[in-house]
Design a protein around this motif. Sequence first.
Motif, PDB file in Angstrom:
ATOM      1  N   HIS A 139       4.109   5.536  -5.387  1.00  0.00           N
ATOM      2  CA  HIS A 139       4.021   5.531  -6.865  1.00  0.00           C
ATOM      3  C   HIS A 139       3.048   6.622  -7.337  1.00  0.00           C
ATOM      4  CE1 HIS A 139       2.876   4.144 -10.874  1.00  0.00           C
ATOM      5  NE2 HIS A 139       1.620   4.075 -10.446  1.00  0.00           N
ATOM      6  N   ARG A 199       3.975   1.487  -0.944  1.00  0.00           N
ATOM      7  CA  ARG A 199       4.679   1.578  -2.236  1.00  0.00           C
ATOM      8  C   ARG A 199       3.769   2.152  -3.309  1.00  0.00           C
ATOM      9  NH1 ARG A 199       5.890  -3.745  -3.689  1.00  0.00           N
ATOM     10  NH2 ARG A 199       6.356  -2.964  -5.766  1.00  0.00           N
ATOM     11  N   PHE A 200       2.510   1.744  -3.229  1.00  0.00           N
ATOM     12  CA  PHE A 200       1.544   2.231  -4.228  1.00  0.00           C
ATOM     13  C   PHE A 200       1.292   3.732  -4.046  1.00  0.00           C
ATOM     14  CE2 PHE A 200      -3.038   2.824  -5.469  1.00  0.00           C
ATOM     15  CZ  PHE A 200      -2.791   2.836  -6.829  1.00  0.00           C
ATOM     16  N   ASP A 215       0.828  -1.195   0.000  1.00  0.00           N
ATOM     17  CA  ASP A 215       0.000   0.000   0.000  1.00  0.00           C
ATOM     18  C   ASP A 215       0.871   1.257   0.000  1.00  0.00           C
ATOM     19  OD1 ASP A 215      -2.618   0.777  -0.111  1.00  0.00           O
ATOM     20  OD2 ASP A 215      -2.625   1.375   1.993  1.00  0.00           O
TER      21      ASP A 215
END
Lengths: 288, 279
Positions: free
Chosen positions: B28, B24-25, B22
Amino acid sequence: MNIVIKYYLTCIFLCGISLTDALSQEGELSKANRLFDSQQYFEAAIEYERIAFNSSDAEMIARAKYGKALSHRYQNKFSKALHELNGVFLPTLNNPLRSKILYEKALNHYLLDQEQEALWELNKIKNSHPHTRKVIPLKILSLNKARKFDKAYKTLITFLQEEADNDQKMMSLATDIQALYSKDNLPKAYKEQVARDWSRFIPGAGQIYSKHPGEGMISLLLNGALIIFGIHQIWNAYYFTGYMAGFGVMYKTYTGGMTNAANLAKTQTHNEMVTFNQQVISIIQEIN
Amino acid sequence: MNRMLLFTIMLVPMWGFSQETDLRFIDHLVKTDAFEEAVFLIDKSVIPENDTARRDSLLFLKGWSLYRLKQLRPSAKALQKVSESAPFYPKSHYFAAYNLTYTSHYKEAKTVLSNVKKYHKDLYHFQKAGLSLLQKDYEDFNTHLQKADTSFYAISKEAASLYSYAKTLREHRPKSPALAAVMSAVLPGSGKWYAGKKGQAITTFMTVAGFGLVTFENYNKRGIKDFRTMLFGALFAAFYSGNIIGSVSATKIAEQEFEHEYRNKILFDLHIPLRNIFN
């Protein structure tokens, strides 16, 4: 460690991995689709992006990007939708998805008033594909917007011949299409510079050229009255009054009238095209 | 019982894995400029009190996204909460201070800056100097800028600019609205000329003089009781008094524009070193 516990640990670990992987693919796609179906487009766009982020499969990424673009389009964010679709690598995709993406790109271009780009994308879609049924109407509307009426007419007639389910309906609609595309009925392109120049020579003529005779007459009368007032005052040796209250005010109404005529020409061109395409959409709906 | 315990133990790393994914997302999303989406996800996720690293990351990403969305006050609020153990603590706090400075919360900005005094000392003094200049505390401005090493590449150019702004601000004499009014009463438009609005001054003069001449002409030929004399006289009076009131406003607007221009210049020069050092 007990062999049973080791066995459990290994099983659970492997299950966990495969489950997570499955969830991040089809599972999440269905979650995103659910959000999309319930009109939560902002949230759906995030979920589609999450799938694209977590996936390494090119087709899954393309499907997610396509879903995200649709979510953007439903939020009227056409440029954002195009941005997403432009990031999809098309050559490796299978045809149904490739066509869908190209169609979506064309639709967003059309909605952004970029009809040439829309036609460019539509021409890339293979005609043999069943998606064509959706493609042709957009092509006709784009051709109209690009003012290629002959080509649009021919395409619409071909579409009618291919899609109409009975001859009577086909004949009736063909007559409607012929009447719609008759020279007198086609939307006109009112040039801003022409409207401005008309108003430059005869105040109000630009408005009349732009199909706003009421505004044209008011402009003509107003400017005429101010000129007469100015001349009358100067004739009677009221030089300052004639210059200031007559010609001074007229200068403003005269230049304002030219700008107004140019704006009206632009608006009228747009409105006529919208009305024309609306009529074309009605015919297409009848064909379907 | 043993099986339950085993299952629970297995869930913990999976939960951790999901949280990590989550984060990392969200990272991003921030990197791809999807700031609204990032803030939406952070607001939806639970910010843990005990997991400091995750908490700091979420707060930083939220603050940064809000900063990019130009929601500076809430951005500062999130960035200030980043704890000192985080590697991006100085960046968070320097940007929080900048956001507060931008939104004119100078006192709070000073407090936040004092928290990061030990990191990037030159930048700290430079930012403090800028804050003082915005508050027109020239003494404090000089003290802080002298403490900063102005040969440091990240602030050298901007420090020179701050010195030049300080000189201009110190030498600036505000325009007097009363003088502008008197000038415009004597010669229409001259008050606006004095306020630096030369184009407006010429237009005002032409309009008032024009209506004055028209009124005079009608008065001279038709007499004071003629309605045209009264009409043009009323118009002249309206434009004449408008010219005086307009001159007073013009001086105030000119002052505001001057203040605004220099405030923006200072804020711009305070921002550049932050981007140079932390990006």
